[in-house]
Design an enzyme around this catalytic site. Structure first.
Site, PDB file in Angstrom:
ATOM      1  N   SER A   1       0.793  -1.230   0.000  1.00 43.06           N
ATOM      2  CA  SER A   1       0.000   0.000   0.000  1.00 43.06           C
ATOM      3  C   SER A   1       0.825   1.279   0.000  1.00 43.06           C
ATOM      4  CB  SER A   1      -0.937   0.003   1.197  1.00 43.06           C
ATOM      5  OG  SER A   1      -0.201  -0.096   2.396  1.00 43.06           O
TER       6      SER A   1
ATOM      7  N   HIS B   1      -5.483  -3.890  -1.031  1.00 42.32           N
ATOM      8  CA  HIS B   1      -5.401  -2.849  -2.074  1.00 42.32           C
ATOM      9  C   HIS B   1      -5.487  -3.424  -3.491  1.00 42.32           C
ATOM     10  CE1 HIS B   1      -4.607   0.710   0.426  1.00 42.32           C
ATOM     11  NE2 HIS B   1      -4.109  -0.185   1.271  1.00 42.32           N
TER      12      HIS B   1
ATOM     13  N   LYS C   1     -11.495  -0.295   1.587  1.00 43.71           N
ATOM     14  CA  LYS C   1     -10.792   0.408   0.494  1.00 43.71           C
ATOM     15  C   LYS C   1     -11.758   0.542  -0.700  1.00 43.71           C
ATOM     16  CE  LYS C   1      -7.063  -0.785   2.992  1.00 43.71           C
ATOM     17  NZ  LYS C   1      -7.077  -0.126   4.274  1.00 43.71           N
TER      18      LYS C   1
HETATM   19  N1  PMP Z   1      -4.218  -5.143   5.307  1.00 48.30           N
HETATM   20  C1  PMP Z   1      -3.643  -4.268   4.476  1.00 48.30           C
HETATM   21  C2  PMP Z   1      -2.642  -4.759   3.468  1.00 48.30           C
HETATM   22  C3  PMP Z   1      -3.995  -2.918   4.526  1.00 48.30           C
HETATM   23  O1  PMP Z   1      -3.435  -2.033   3.700  1.00 48.30           O
HETATM   24  C4  PMP Z   1      -4.952  -2.496   5.490  1.00 48.30           C
HETATM   25  C5  PMP Z   1      -5.409  -1.061   5.589  1.00 48.30           C
HETATM   26  N2  PMP Z   1      -4.449  -0.100   5.658  1.00 48.30           N
HETATM   27  C6  PMP Z   1      -5.499  -3.441   6.342  1.00 48.30           C
HETATM   28  C7  PMP Z   1      -5.125  -4.760   6.219  1.00 48.30           C
HETATM   29  C8  PMP Z   1      -6.488  -3.055   7.394  1.00 48.30           C
HETATM   30  O2  PMP Z   1      -7.744  -2.916   6.855  1.00 48.30           O
HETATM   31  P1  PMP Z   1      -8.948  -2.319   7.707  1.00 48.30           P
HETATM   32  O3  PMP Z   1      -8.831  -0.836   7.634  1.00 48.30           O
HETATM   33  O4  PMP Z   1     -10.157  -2.865   7.064  1.00 48.30           O
HETATM   34  O5  PMP Z   1      -8.772  -2.823   9.100  1.00 48.30           O
END
Ligand code: PMP
Length: 393
Positions: free
Chosen positions: A181, A209, A240
């Site tokens: 990300s 992502h 997302k």
């Molecule tokens: N896994 C990854 C690879 C992410 O980029 C993110 C969000 N930044 C998350 C998990 C967490 O997701 P959530 O906001 O739904 O908890």
């Protein structure tokens, strides 16, 4: 109150401020969208993960309203105790169908999905092989599992194979982000799958992502590489591109049956609310019907990256619409972000520990809802601030 504790926090916070790592959280007075109202000012939104505009899409909002009317607001308790609403089951069937797997199970967030799955499948005596740039939720889940964690160099298959060759007695799990990300690069999933077969280990990809971005109609990284049935566990995040909140694990029927018995966030934390579930379901339906939003997202990403490069910015090696504008020092990145905000562009700076020290950046999150005029407006502002701070000529 404990005075030493208050003093400890004061010192820590002061240090963050001095290093330019103190998070300033902006307050939004409008829904998510290409332009948002922040602290009385209308600004172009380059900070949200709302890749496709589904966070405030009329159909997702309508679906949430309908669910609110039909099912109320709360799930009552954890699903194993209060029972599961038919909506949650329906979403899980839809997700499995969309991702072309046998089954899926939802959790309260993407973060929780990793916390649910990793400690449920590996523990003491097992080994996790983890990419060095994996998301914090993967890192935390690995720690929680009690398994030994061996970290391989980012995207480096030689480094991965080197640690896979080392002695192992218990189970092995390779875990990777699908799209990283902070840089926008894509995991080498075909090579990872090959290595997993060769060394007989489990594969897990966190597609937070990649969903709504990669693959046909945004089906994600597994579809992008046509690796259906080759990856043991896909983790999804609805916060997302899907535009809501929640997360999921997708894979075999056996995996879902197992997680329903063993995954602690499933057993000990209540499910996502009905309006969220209904809106998520609608988002998937929108994606299934039409991939024009996904196409628009990619077009916008390509356009913006190309123009930024032409202007002299370093936009890293992103393979997706995520556009990191590399600035080096955290202080420079936070000043850049502040100046952009003065110019009505909301693009947050990102520093350590989210990215390595000395690699601070502005991470531009392009969306399908940005118009070409929006992107040109932002380009002008980036150039103006870039010149003021001597980043570009
Ligand atoms: N896994 C990854 C690879 C992410 O980029 C993110 C969000 N930044 C998350 C998990 C967490 O997701 P959530 O906001 O739904 O908890």
């Amino acid at each position: 109150m404990n005075e030493d504790f208050q003093k400890f926090m004061d010192e820590e916070l002061e240090e963050l401020k001095e290093e330019g790592l103190y998070n300033t959280i902006r307050t939004l007075e409008s829904p998510q969208g290409s332009w948002v109202d922040i602290e009385g000012k209308e600004v172009l939104n380059f900070s949200s993960n709302n890749y496709l505009g589904l966070a405030n899409h009329p159909e997702t909002v309508q679906a949430a309203k309908k669910a609110l009317f039909n099912y109320g607001i709360g799930p009552g308790a954890v699903r194993t105790i209060a029972g599961t609403m038919e909506l949650h089951n329906k979403l899980e069937e839809k997700l499995a169908d969309f991702k072309k797997v046998e089954a899926a199970l939802t959790f309260q967030s993407g973060y929780n999905s990793n916390l649910a799955v990793i400690p449920a499948i590996v523990g003491k005596g097992d080994i996790i092989y983890s990419d060095e740039l994996n998301h914090a939720s993967i890192i935390d889940a690995c720690r929680l599992s009690g398994a030994e964690v061996k970290v391989y160099k980012h995207g480096n298959m030689d480094s991965l194979e080197k640690i896979l060759k080392e002695k192992r007695e218990g189970k092995g799990l390779i875990v990777t982000d699908g799209v990283f990300s902070m840089d926008g690069d894509i995991a080498k999933l075909p090579e990872i799958v090959e290595l997993a077969k060769k060394y007989n280990v489990i594969t897990m990809v966190d597609d937070a992502h990649g969903e709504g971005v990669l693959g046909t109609h945004g089906r994600g990284i597994v579809d992008h590489f046509n690796l259906h049935n080759e990856v043991d566990i896909e983790i999804g995040t609805f916060s997302k591109a899907i535009g809501t909140v929640g997360g999921c694990a997708a894979g075999s029927k056996k995996l879902v049956e197992y997680l329903k018995q063993k995954a602690r966030p499933f057993l000990f934390s209540s499910a996502v609310t009905p309006p969220d579930v209904a809106a998520t379901l609608k988002s998937i339906e929108i994606l299934e019907e039409d991939d024009s939003l996904v196409q628009k997202l990619w077009d916008n990403g390509e356009y913006f990256k190309e123009k930024m490069e032409e202007a002299g910015f370093d936009v890293g090696n992103s393979q997706t619409p995520i556009t990191p504008v590399m600035l080096g020092k955290a202080k420079t990145a936070s000043e850049f972000s502040k100046n952009l905000f003065e110019e009505s562009v909301f693009a947050q700076s990102i520093g350590f520990p989210t990215v390595p020290k000395g690699k601070a950046r502005i991470r531009v999150m392009i969306s399908a809802v940005h118009s070409k005029d929006d992107l040109d407006f932002a380009l002008d502002k980036f150039k103006k601030v870039g010149r003021e701070l001597n980043i570009i000529d």
